[in-house]
Write an enzyme that holds these catalytic residues in place. Structure first.
Site, mmCIF file in Angstrom:
data_model
loop_
_atom_site.group_PDB
_atom_site.id
_atom_site.type_symbol
_atom_site.label_atom_id
_atom_site.label_comp_id
_atom_site.label_asym_id
_atom_site.label_seq_id
_atom_site.Cartn_x
_atom_site.Cartn_y
_atom_site.Cartn_z
ATOM 1 N N ASP A 175 31.938 4.465 31.280
ATOM 2 C CA ASP A 175 31.042 5.106 30.322
ATOM 3 C C ASP A 175 29.699 4.360 30.325
ATOM 4 O O ASP A 175 29.659 3.178 29.989
ATOM 5 C CB ASP A 175 31.697 5.030 28.943
ATOM 6 C CG ASP A 175 30.948 5.824 27.914
ATOM 7 O OD1 ASP A 175 29.809 6.242 28.197
ATOM 8 O OD2 ASP A 175 31.507 6.032 26.833
ATOM 9 N N CYS B 127 34.651 14.447 29.929
ATOM 10 C CA CYS B 127 34.499 13.058 29.474
ATOM 11 C C CYS B 127 34.645 13.050 27.954
ATOM 12 O O CYS B 127 35.203 13.987 27.375
ATOM 13 C CB CYS B 127 33.179 12.457 29.944
ATOM 14 S SG CYS B 127 31.692 13.286 29.339
ATOM 15 N N CYS C 215 26.953 12.528 28.982
ATOM 16 C CA CYS C 215 26.595 11.617 30.088
ATOM 17 C C CYS C 215 27.357 11.968 31.368
ATOM 18 O O CYS C 215 26.830 12.658 32.246
ATOM 19 C CB CYS C 215 26.857 10.160 29.712
ATOM 20 S SG CYS C 215 25.844 9.564 28.331
ATOM 21 N N ARG C 216 28.594 11.490 31.487
ATOM 22 C CA ARG C 216 29.292 11.549 32.764
ATOM 23 C C ARG C 216 29.622 12.964 33.230
ATOM 24 O O ARG C 216 29.255 13.358 34.355
ATOM 25 C CB ARG C 216 30.591 10.721 32.693
ATOM 26 C CG ARG C 216 30.367 9.243 32.587
ATOM 27 C CD ARG C 216 31.632 8.522 32.155
ATOM 28 N NE ARG C 216 31.997 8.849 30.777
ATOM 29 C CZ ARG C 216 33.076 8.436 30.158
ATOM 30 N NH1 ARG C 216 33.942 7.673 30.812
ATOM 31 N NH2 ARG C 216 33.298 8.765 28.897
ATOM 32 N N SER C 217 30.344 13.731 32.385
ATOM 33 C CA SER C 217 30.794 15.048 32.886
ATOM 34 C C SER C 217 29.644 16.036 33.117
ATOM 35 O O SER C 217 29.679 16.770 34.117
ATOM 36 C CB SER C 217 31.887 15.652 31.989
ATOM 37 O OG SER C 217 31.412 15.949 30.708
ATOM 38 N N ASN D 133 30.546 14.496 26.479
ATOM 39 C CA ASN D 133 29.934 15.609 27.236
ATOM 40 C C ASN D 133 28.400 15.559 27.191
ATOM 41 O O ASN D 133 27.734 16.599 27.168
ATOM 42 C CB ASN D 133 30.457 16.972 26.725
ATOM 43 C CG ASN D 133 30.145 18.141 27.656
ATOM 44 O OD1 ASN D 133 29.882 19.247 27.202
ATOM 45 N ND2 ASN D 133 30.154 17.915 28.956
#
Ligand code: 4NP
Length: 156
Positions: free
Chosen positions: A122, A8, A13-15, A11
């Protein structure tokens, strides 16, 4: 061993949420997989996950010791699958690609069984509801990917 990298922007939150969710399936199901995550930006290198991401994972009993790291050209050789969370991430990854390496590079939501659009949004600017939304999306997408690629062994 199949190697998976989630990517993401930050690095935090999402990934790393995707990494933590898959790591739990790897442990629980004894899968022959490894996974990691990285960000296209260097803004959060060395940092732990966003507090809200940690809180959401903790709600589901998942720990995430990951520290932020930036996506590297070497990742093209060290992975089998590179999953970009959104189109900007994918475009930033492909700018570094010289058409070599072993990795298949694609949008994460290609494997979402319920893809109302193509991107993992996001959650950084939103509230906890956004983190729940992202958690559910990542969880069902990862499980669907494992099933489609037959990466879950049948136990005898
Ligand atoms: P991520 O979220 O890409 O899912 O880790 C973000 C985290 C931080 C920022 C943007 C997105 N930021 O602008 O600092």
């Amino acid at each position: 061993m199949t190697r998976i990298l989630f990517v993401c922007l930050g690095n935090i939150c999402r990934s790393p949420m995707a990494e933590a969710i898959l790591n739990r399936y790897i442990d629980e199901l004894d899968l022959d997989l490894s996974c990691d995550s990285a960000g296209t930006s260097s803004n959060h290198v060395g940092e732990r996950l966003d507090k809200r991401a940690l809180q959401k994972l903790a709600e589901y009993g998942i720990d995430a010791p990951h520290r932020g790291r930036q996506f590297l050209k070497d990742d093209f050789n060290n992975c089998d699958y590179i999953f970009a969370m959104d189109k900007q991430n994918l475009s930033d990854i492909l700018k570094l690609w010289d058409n070599s390496g072993s990795a298949q590079i694609m949008l994460m939501r290609l494997y979402d069984p319920n893809p109302e659009n193509e991107e993992v949004p996001d959650p950084w600017y939103g509230d906890m509801q956004g983190f729940e939304h992202v958690y559910q999306m990542l969880d069902r997408t990862i499980m669907n990917f494992l099933n489609e690629k037959l990466l879950i062994p049948i136990k005898h």
